[in-house]
Design an enzyme around this catalytic site. Structure first.
Site, PDB file in Angstrom:
ATOM      1  N   HIS A 139      -4.444  16.325  -3.201  1.00 47.33           N
ATOM      2  CA  HIS A 139      -4.831  16.476  -1.800  1.00 47.33           C
ATOM      3  C   HIS A 139      -4.692  17.911  -1.282  1.00 47.33           C
ATOM      4  O   HIS A 139      -5.006  18.188  -0.124  1.00 47.33           O
ATOM      5  CB  HIS A 139      -4.007  15.531  -0.925  1.00 47.33           C
ATOM      6  CG  HIS A 139      -4.403  14.085  -1.057  1.00 47.33           C
ATOM      7  ND1 HIS A 139      -4.465  13.440  -2.264  1.00 47.33           N
ATOM      8  CD2 HIS A 139      -4.771  13.149  -0.133  1.00 47.33           C
ATOM      9  CE1 HIS A 139      -4.837  12.183  -2.088  1.00 47.33           C
ATOM     10  NE2 HIS A 139      -5.032  11.984  -0.791  1.00 47.33           N
ATOM     11  N   TYR A 171       0.823  -1.211   0.000  1.00 44.86           N
ATOM     12  CA  TYR A 171       0.000   0.000   0.000  1.00 44.86           C
ATOM     13  C   TYR A 171       0.858   1.263   0.000  1.00 44.86           C
ATOM     14  O   TYR A 171       1.785   1.412   0.792  1.00 44.86           O
ATOM     15  CB  TYR A 171      -0.931   0.039   1.221  1.00 44.86           C
ATOM     16  CG  TYR A 171      -1.675   1.359   1.341  1.00 44.86           C
ATOM     17  CD1 TYR A 171      -2.699   1.661   0.460  1.00 44.86           C
ATOM     18  CD2 TYR A 171      -1.313   2.307   2.295  1.00 44.86           C
ATOM     19  CE1 TYR A 171      -3.359   2.871   0.518  1.00 44.86           C
ATOM     20  CE2 TYR A 171      -1.972   3.525   2.374  1.00 44.86           C
ATOM     21  CZ  TYR A 171      -2.993   3.805   1.483  1.00 44.86           C
ATOM     22  OH  TYR A 171      -3.631   5.012   1.539  1.00 44.86           O
ATOM     23  N   GLU A 181     -12.071   5.506   5.000  1.00 45.20           N
ATOM     24  CA  GLU A 181     -11.718   6.242   6.221  1.00 45.20           C
ATOM     25  C   GLU A 181     -13.025   6.625   6.909  1.00 45.20           C
ATOM     26  O   GLU A 181     -13.504   7.751   6.799  1.00 45.20           O
ATOM     27  CB  GLU A 181     -10.849   7.450   5.854  1.00 45.20           C
ATOM     28  CG  GLU A 181      -9.523   7.008   5.243  1.00 45.20           C
ATOM     29  CD  GLU A 181      -8.827   8.064   4.395  1.00 45.20           C
ATOM     30  OE1 GLU A 181      -9.251   9.237   4.457  1.00 45.20           O
ATOM     31  OE2 GLU A 181      -7.884   7.711   3.677  1.00 45.20           O
ATOM     32  N   PHE A 197      -1.571   7.471  11.900  1.00 43.07           N
ATOM     33  CA  PHE A 197      -1.869   8.852  11.501  1.00 43.07           C
ATOM     34  C   PHE A 197      -3.152   9.376  12.144  1.00 43.07           C
ATOM     35  O   PHE A 197      -3.501  10.533  11.986  1.00 43.07           O
ATOM     36  CB  PHE A 197      -2.027   8.916   9.975  1.00 43.07           C
ATOM     37  CG  PHE A 197      -2.952   7.862   9.457  1.00 43.07           C
ATOM     38  CD1 PHE A 197      -4.312   7.896   9.724  1.00 43.07           C
ATOM     39  CD2 PHE A 197      -2.472   6.803   8.714  1.00 43.07           C
ATOM     40  CE1 PHE A 197      -5.177   6.910   9.266  1.00 43.07           C
ATOM     41  CE2 PHE A 197      -3.323   5.812   8.248  1.00 43.07           C
ATOM     42  CZ  PHE A 197      -4.686   5.864   8.521  1.00 43.07           C
ATOM     43  N   ASN A 222       0.818  12.021   5.114  1.00 41.10           N
ATOM     44  CA  ASN A 222       0.227  11.234   6.183  1.00 41.10           C
ATOM     45  C   ASN A 222       0.876  11.615   7.505  1.00 41.10           C
ATOM     46  O   ASN A 222       2.097  11.584   7.626  1.00 41.10           O
ATOM     47  CB  ASN A 222       0.441   9.738   5.933  1.00 41.10           C
ATOM     48  CG  ASN A 222      -0.816   9.055   5.433  1.00 41.10           C
ATOM     49  OD1 ASN A 222      -1.887   9.247   5.987  1.00 41.10           O
ATOM     50  ND2 ASN A 222      -0.677   8.270   4.379  1.00 41.10           N
ATOM     51  N   ARG A 266     -12.330  31.837  46.684  1.00 39.82           N
ATOM     52  CA  ARG A 266     -12.059  30.724  47.590  1.00 39.82           C
ATOM     53  C   ARG A 266     -11.664  29.441  46.853  1.00 39.82           C
ATOM     54  O   ARG A 266     -10.877  28.635  47.343  1.00 39.82           O
ATOM     55  CB  ARG A 266     -13.309  30.458  48.433  1.00 39.82           C
ATOM     56  CG  ARG A 266     -13.053  29.538  49.599  1.00 39.82           C
ATOM     57  CD  ARG A 266     -14.283  29.128  50.391  1.00 39.82           C
ATOM     58  NE  ARG A 266     -15.537  29.777  50.107  1.00 39.82           N
ATOM     59  CZ  ARG A 266     -16.721  29.189  50.272  1.00 39.82           C
ATOM     60  NH1 ARG A 266     -16.780  27.936  50.678  1.00 39.82           N
ATOM     61  NH2 ARG A 266     -17.837  29.826  50.017  1.00 39.82           N
ATOM     62  N   TYR A 303     -16.930  31.810  45.684  1.00 36.52           N
ATOM     63  CA  TYR A 303     -16.149  30.727  45.079  1.00 36.52           C
ATOM     64  C   TYR A 303     -15.028  31.222  44.161  1.00 36.52           C
ATOM     65  O   TYR A 303     -13.980  30.590  44.065  1.00 36.52           O
ATOM     66  CB  TYR A 303     -17.067  29.825  44.252  1.00 36.52           C
ATOM     67  CG  TYR A 303     -17.978  28.932  45.056  1.00 36.52           C
ATOM     68  CD1 TYR A 303     -17.965  28.934  46.445  1.00 36.52           C
ATOM     69  CD2 TYR A 303     -18.859  28.071  44.415  1.00 36.52           C
ATOM     70  CE1 TYR A 303     -18.799  28.105  47.172  1.00 36.52           C
ATOM     71  CE2 TYR A 303     -19.701  27.237  45.131  1.00 36.52           C
ATOM     72  CZ  TYR A 303     -19.673  27.260  46.506  1.00 36.52           C
ATOM     73  OH  TYR A 303     -20.504  26.438  47.220  1.00 36.52           O
TER      74      TYR A 303
END
Length: 526
Positions: free
Chosen positions: A88, A58, A417, A332, A200, A287, A284
């Site tokens: 991409h 791959y 994915e 990844f 990646n 404190r 608060y």
């Protein structure tokens, strides 16, 4: 921060958030040693051997994502790597800050230099050139879903390697072609797997996490100091910060904050003057500073620890173990940092939230000697009333930004994915929240300083007195209304420049005081 070093060895040394920032800011030099170069060359040779054999692996001789079953011929493997960078590069939105993009380069170089990615030595040398010469690619802020890594932003980051995209060069945006002409550079001829190794990974998410760790730590430290000033201004009690209380519920962050606050209030005439008053307890927001700031400290520590694992990991895919074993896995995937960044985002928001409550408290006029709205002549003057409107708006905006991005997932890549982290959005939101927190703290600094003035001629301890003097050297006491936005802008710059922290540190070196606790190593170093 971390220890100071002159050189950082990519692929070998342990990288921390502060070291990454020092590299990005030119305060430390990064290099590739001979040992690292040998590992890089060996890994690249493994990839070449796989291509020669022709076995389907791959990302080396197959397509990507849902095209993983498509075999790519030996002659097309190089074209494939160039095409993946182009296809991409689909990011949109305002470009990220230059320092963030430079951090991405640094983090990616460190990860690839570990010798499990099959990338060419010449490619890493070009990335190092970009870092050393401060030539930083333009990277859009939107488009990553945080798996398989930060594909879109990393693609834009490395377009210049193949002669495309734009860069920041000497504070100007120019095309990569113009850059090549200026520096006599040539397009790199990417080999098998190189394009995939470049895009990646989690470096967009991790770069944001580096900035979050740095900014949140600064906000937490300054919130302690400003909170202590507000305690003085409003005559709060020191008892909630006693060690005896916090040892019975011993969270690291709580103990650390309580001891810091108590040390800041040490030797205070203001505190001594009301030690016998009949007030039983404070609201608060005064404190419970150890519990609230402390919880955010614990969240910060969680992010810091996870980030250090990520910074020193291999996060691309597939991983080249050896010629007999390449693994296509999910290193990844951004989930480990995505969830921690969402936690840190909430932690940052709460620092701003309690700060806004202290600001509101300071305006009520319920502390003896401190007038309503922090100004005597009100009616004709509104005093500090409207400054709290701003902090309320910022605190509310932060609450809206606290929805955890990591709780969402939208399938991508035709279902290949099918679960993504959205960690890129987690990182971006966390930084947005911190920008707002810095503004809230700036306004609390102004109101705490104003309340502080009404305690004169009594003095606080030397540390807080020095901080007050520093503030007053930039912003004067307000006896009547003025354009407070000018004061706020000065306050924001004081917070961003960390002038308060520097003032306290300088005073500590001159006095017997110290803010160190048994947990300082956890919370004050990164």
């Amino acid at each position: 921060m971390s220890r100071s070093i002159e050189y950082f060895n990519y692929g070998e040394d342990f990288l921390t958030a502060s070291l990454a920032l020092r590299l990005a800011r030119g305060e430390c030099q990064g290099r590739l040693t001979d040992t690292t170069r040998q590992k890089i060359r060996a890994s690249a040779q493994v990839v070449k051997n796989i291509v020669e054999k022709g076995d389907a692996v791959y990302g080396i001789n197959t397509g990507f994502g849902p095209l993983c079953t498509t075999k790519i011929s030996k002659n097309e493997t190089k074209v494939l790597q160039t095409n993946i960078l182009q296809s991409h590069s689909v990011g949109v939105g305002t470009p990220i800050e230059t320092e963030l993009a430079k951090l991405m380069l640094i983090l990616k170089l460190h990860s690839l230099s570990k010798g499990y990615s099959g990338i060419a030595e010449s490619t890493l040398d070009r990335i190092l050139w970009h870092i050393d010469n401060d030539v930083i690619p333009i990277v859009p802020s939107q488009g990553s879903v945080g798996a398989s890594g930060d594909l879109a932003p990393l693609s834009h980051l490395f377009l210049p390697l193949i002669g495309l995209g734009k860069v920041i060069h000497k504070d100007e945006i120019i095309t990569t072609r113009e850059l090549f002409t200026l520096h006599h550079l040539e397009t790199l001829d990417l080999g098998p797997k190189e394009g995939l190794a470049l895009i990646n990974g989690t470096q967009f998410i991790a770069a944001h996490a580096v900035k979050v760790v740095d900014k949140l730590q600064s906000c937490l430290s300054q919130a302690d100091i400003i909170g202590a000033m507000m305690i003085e201004g409003l005559q709060g009690s020191v008892k909630p910060f006693f060690e005896e209380l916090h040892q019975l519920r011993p969270f690291k962050g709580n103990i650390h904050v309580a001891k810091r606050i108590k040390a800041l209030l040490e030797d205070s005439e203001i505190m001594e003057a009301h030690s016998q008053c009949d007030r039983v307890q404070d609201p608060y927001s005064l404190r419970c500073i150890p519990q609230v700031h402390g919880a955010s400290r614990n969240a910060w520590l969680h992010l810091k620890e996870l980030l250090e694992v990520e910074l020193n990991s291999v996060t691309d895919n597939p991983i080249i173990i050896n010629e007999a074993l390449t693994i296509s896995g999910g290193s990844f995937h951004g989930q480990p940092l995505a969830m921690a960044l969402d936690y840190a985002c909430l932690a940052a928001s709460e620092v701003g939230n309690i700060s806004d409550r202290r600001i509101y408290l300071s305006l009520e006029g319920n502390s003896p000697g401190v007038p309503k709205l922090l100004m005597h002549d009100t009616g004709i003057n509104s005093g500090y009333m409207i400054l709290q409107y701003t902090t309320a708006a910022l605190a509310s905006e932060n609450k809206g930004l606290c929805f955890p991005s990591s709780a969402d997932s939208i399938p991508t890549s035709l279902g290949q994915e099918d679960h993504v982290s959205m960690g890129s959005i987690s990182g971006r939101k966390a930084l947005q929240v911190l920008e707002n927190v810095e503004k809230i703290l700036a306004i609390e600094l102004l109101t705490a300083s104003q309340a502080f003035d009404f305690r004169k001629p009594l003095k606080s301890g030397v540390l807080l007195d020095e901080v007050h003097k520093m503030v007053r050297s930039h912003v004067s006491f307000a006896a009547k209304d003025r354009v407070f936005s000018d004061d706020i802008e000065i306050g924001i710059e004081l917070i961003k420049s960390r002038a308060i922290i520097k003032t306290v540190d300088e005073m500590i070196t001159k006095s017997k005081h110290s803010l160190k606790t048994e947990f300082s190593e956890f919370f004050e170093t990164y």
